[in-house]
Write a protein that holds these residues in place. Structure first.
Motif, short mmCIF file in Angstrom:
data_model
loop_
_atom_site.label_atom_id
_atom_site.label_comp_id
_atom_site.label_asym_id
_atom_site.label_seq_id
_atom_site.Cartn_x
_atom_site.Cartn_y
_atom_site.Cartn_z
N UNK A 76 0.69 -1.79 -0.03
CA UNK A 76 -0.41 0.21 0.05
C UNK A 76 0.54 1.63 0.27
N UNK A 77 0.31 2.58 -0.36
CA UNK A 77 1.23 3.27 -0.40
C UNK A 77 -0.14 4.61 -0.29
N UNK A 78 0.60 6.21 0.75
CA UNK A 78 -0.51 7.04 1.32
C UNK A 78 0.32 8.72 0.26
N UNK A 79 -0.09 9.15 0.37
CA UNK A 79 0.15 10.63 -0.13
C UNK A 79 -0.83 11.62 0.36
N UNK A 80 -0.23 12.12 0.79
CA UNK A 80 -0.90 13.60 1.28
C UNK A 80 -0.34 14.63 1.27
N UNK A 81 -1.35 16.18 0.55
CA UNK A 81 -0.24 17.49 0.35
C UNK A 81 -1.69 17.79 1.99
N UNK A 82 -0.49 19.38 2.30
CA UNK A 82 -1.54 19.29 3.60
C UNK A 82 -0.42 21.04 3.51
N UNK A 83 -1.75 22.18 3.72
CA UNK A 83 -1.53 23.04 4.00
C UNK A 83 -2.08 23.67 5.45
N UNK A 84 -1.31 24.30 5.83
CA UNK A 84 -1.36 24.93 7.36
C UNK A 84 -1.19 25.75 7.86
N UNK A 85 -2.20 26.59 8.99
CA UNK A 85 -1.43 27.98 9.53
C UNK A 85 -1.67 27.81 10.85
N UNK A 86 -1.29 27.98 12.06
CA UNK A 86 -1.00 27.99 13.15
C UNK A 86 -0.78 29.09 14.20
N UNK A 87 -1.31 29.63 14.69
CA UNK A 87 -1.84 30.83 15.79
C UNK A 87 -1.61 30.26 17.56
N UNK A 88 -0.65 31.58 17.75
CA UNK A 88 -0.92 30.99 18.94
C UNK A 88 -1.13 32.37 20.07
N UNK A 89 -1.59 32.20 21.12
CA UNK A 89 -2.20 32.83 21.72
C UNK A 89 -0.34 34.02 22.70
N UNK A 90 -1.28 34.69 23.82
CA UNK A 90 -0.61 35.27 24.57
C UNK A 90 -0.11 34.48 25.98
N UNK A 91 0.48 34.70 26.20
CA UNK A 91 1.32 33.89 27.32
C UNK A 91 2.28 35.09 28.55
N UNK A 92 2.14 34.37 29.70
CA UNK A 92 3.23 35.61 30.31
C UNK A 92 4.37 34.87 30.87
N UNK A 93 5.41 35.46 32.04
CA UNK A 93 6.40 35.42 32.00
C UNK A 93 6.31 34.36 32.97
N UNK A 94 6.99 34.47 34.00
CA UNK A 94 7.99 34.18 35.30
C UNK A 94 7.20 35.33 35.93
N UNK A 95 7.20 36.05 35.80
CA UNK A 95 6.77 37.53 36.30
C UNK A 95 5.01 37.57 36.15
#
Length: 457
Positions: A76-95
């Motif tokens: 067997x053989x499989x093929x896939x072609x994917x477009x993706x966009x990943x967005x990140x939210x805000x984060x807090x530092x140690x303070x």
């Protein structure tokens, strides 16, 4: 001038050759061995049963025995072609301070591929010997089919010879009727001359003419019956139906009676008995294949697999490629300890079926002995009738010859002569019938003894 003479000579020679060839074709004699050969090569029933024999031969092959392993391959053989966009939210530092969000990660044309291949082998190591006896059954079924083909060949050969000898009988009868017609025409000519010279009255001429018409009708009917019989013969040989421009061999050679009777001392080669014995053997082996269902089964298996995956990078991981292969071996033990009683019931039924086949064998043996006794009686009776009819022909031939002489001398009437002529014709045609009946009775005995195809017909 010489050129025209040459052309004329060639034309004359060509037409002479064509006429000779046509006459040879018209008078071609279909010998008995040629007829049998045509039947063996072309008869529909024989061809169909030979095809059945080929199927049985295929079935008895090792490829159909179950002794060979089964091998299965997959890929067997499989093929896939994917477009993706990943967005990140805000984060807090140690303070606890809020950091600005990361920039979105956009990945286009991310290609992933998967490949896999495997091959598996399964082998039944032990099945309670069911496979062994089933293979023996397939071998015996081939022999059984071969016997059935032989039975069809023997029956068709008897049918062929029956039709062949019918053509021969009608051919000889036609010759007798034609000779009778010629004798009647000669009598009519003689009576006509005698009437012109005043030696007989017109009644003698009229009687002869009436007899000519009667004999002519008899000849016409005999020719038509002969043509019909030839078509029947062509049908058995699977030849052109209307190809009736041939004759057959009318010579009949009866084998010595003691030789025929000697074949009846041993009838082990009788095809009906051999078929019945083969069926008994198959049913006895079928009992063993049923017993195998009560025993455990041991199987072996093996499998080798290969996999490859090509994954593109992701927002969190880099691209990666993985390859793996694996070899698996195994053994299985299967024992259907109790299946609700179906196997036990099948075993009991197989025993009953085998017993029925043994009873049929005994019945067939008695039937064959009965048929041989009847056929031997018919054969001896047919020989006796043929000998008596041969003597009867000689007696009637002498009677007709003397009647002809007395008729010429005016000592008997044409009516008395005609009766002697009819008696001779009846004796000759009856002798022909008796001769071919004796030969067919001989062939039937040979078939029952299993010697039909070993003898010259």
């Amino acid at each position: 001038m010489n050129k025209k003479l040459l052309i004329s000579s060639v034309v004359v020679v060509f037409f002479a050759f064509a006429k000779a060839y046509s006459q040879q074709t018209l008078n071609s004699v279909l010998q008995k061995n040629e007829a049998v050969q045509n039947m063996l090569e072309n008869n529909y029933d024989i061809l169909i049963n030979r095809n059945r024999l080929e199927v049985a031969d295929n079935n008895q092959s090792i490829l159909n025995s179950g002794y060979l392993p089964s091998v299965t391959g997959t890929a067997g053989a499989n093929y896939s072609n994917t477009d993706s966009r990943t967005e990140f939210g805000t984060t807090a530092d140690s303070t606890g301070a809020i950091l600005p969000p990361r920039r979105p990660v956009v990945l286009n044309d991310q290609i992933a591929r998967r490949y896999n291949a495997s091959i598996g082998v399964d082998y039944l190591l032990f099945d309670g010997l069911g496979r062994f006896y089933n293979y023996k059954i397939l071998k015996e079924q081939y022999d059984l089919t071969d016997l059935e083909v032989r039975q069809v060949i023997e029956s068709t050969t008897l049918q062929l010879m029956s039709v062949y000898y019918e053509v021969a009988r009608l051919t000889e009868n036609l010759s007798v009727f034609e000779q009778t017609l010629q004798n009647t025409k000669k009598r009519e000519t003689r009576a006509q001359y005698q009437f012109e010279y005043g030696q007989v009255n017109k009644l003698e001429v009229l009687n002869a003419q009436v007899d000519i018409n009667t004999d002519s009708i008899t000849v016409l009917n005999a020719r038509q019956n002969l043509e019909n019989a030839k078509r029947d013969l062509n049908l058995v040989m699977n030849r052109e139906i209307n190809a009736t421009a041939f004759t057959v061999d009318t010579l009949v050679v009866l084998k010595p009676e003691l030789e025929i009777i000697s074949y009846l001392n041993e009838v082990e080669d009788n095809v009906r008995l051999m078929i019945s014995r083969s069926n008994v053997q198959i049913r006895e082996w079928d009992i063993n294949t049923t017993k195998a269902l009560l025993l455990p089964r041991v199987g072996l298996s093996g499998n080798y697999g290969w996999n490859r995956s090509e994954d593109p990078q992701s927002p969190f991981f880099p691209s990666r490629t993985g390859t793996s292969d694996a070899l698996n071996l195994g053994a299985t033990l299967t024992w259907n300890i109790f299946d609700g009683g179906r196997s036990i019931t099948g075993l009991e039924n197989s025993k009953i079926t085998a017993e029925n086949e043994r009873l049929r064998l005994e019945q067939t043996e008695k039937q064959v002995m009965r048929d041989i006794a009847n056929a031997r009686g018919d054969y001896e009776n047919a020989l006796a009738i043929y000998r008596l009819q041969t003597q009867n022909v000689e007696t009637n031939r002498n009677n007709f010859s003397r009647s002809e002489e007395q008729y010429r001398l005016g000592q008997i009437t044409s009516i008395v002569l005609r009766q002697a002529q009819i008696n001779l014709v009846n004796a000759q045609t009856t002798q022909n019938l008796a001769k071919y009946n004796a030969k067919l009775a001989e062939l039937q005995l040979l078939q029952l003894a299993g010697e039909l195809m070993n003898q010259e017909l």
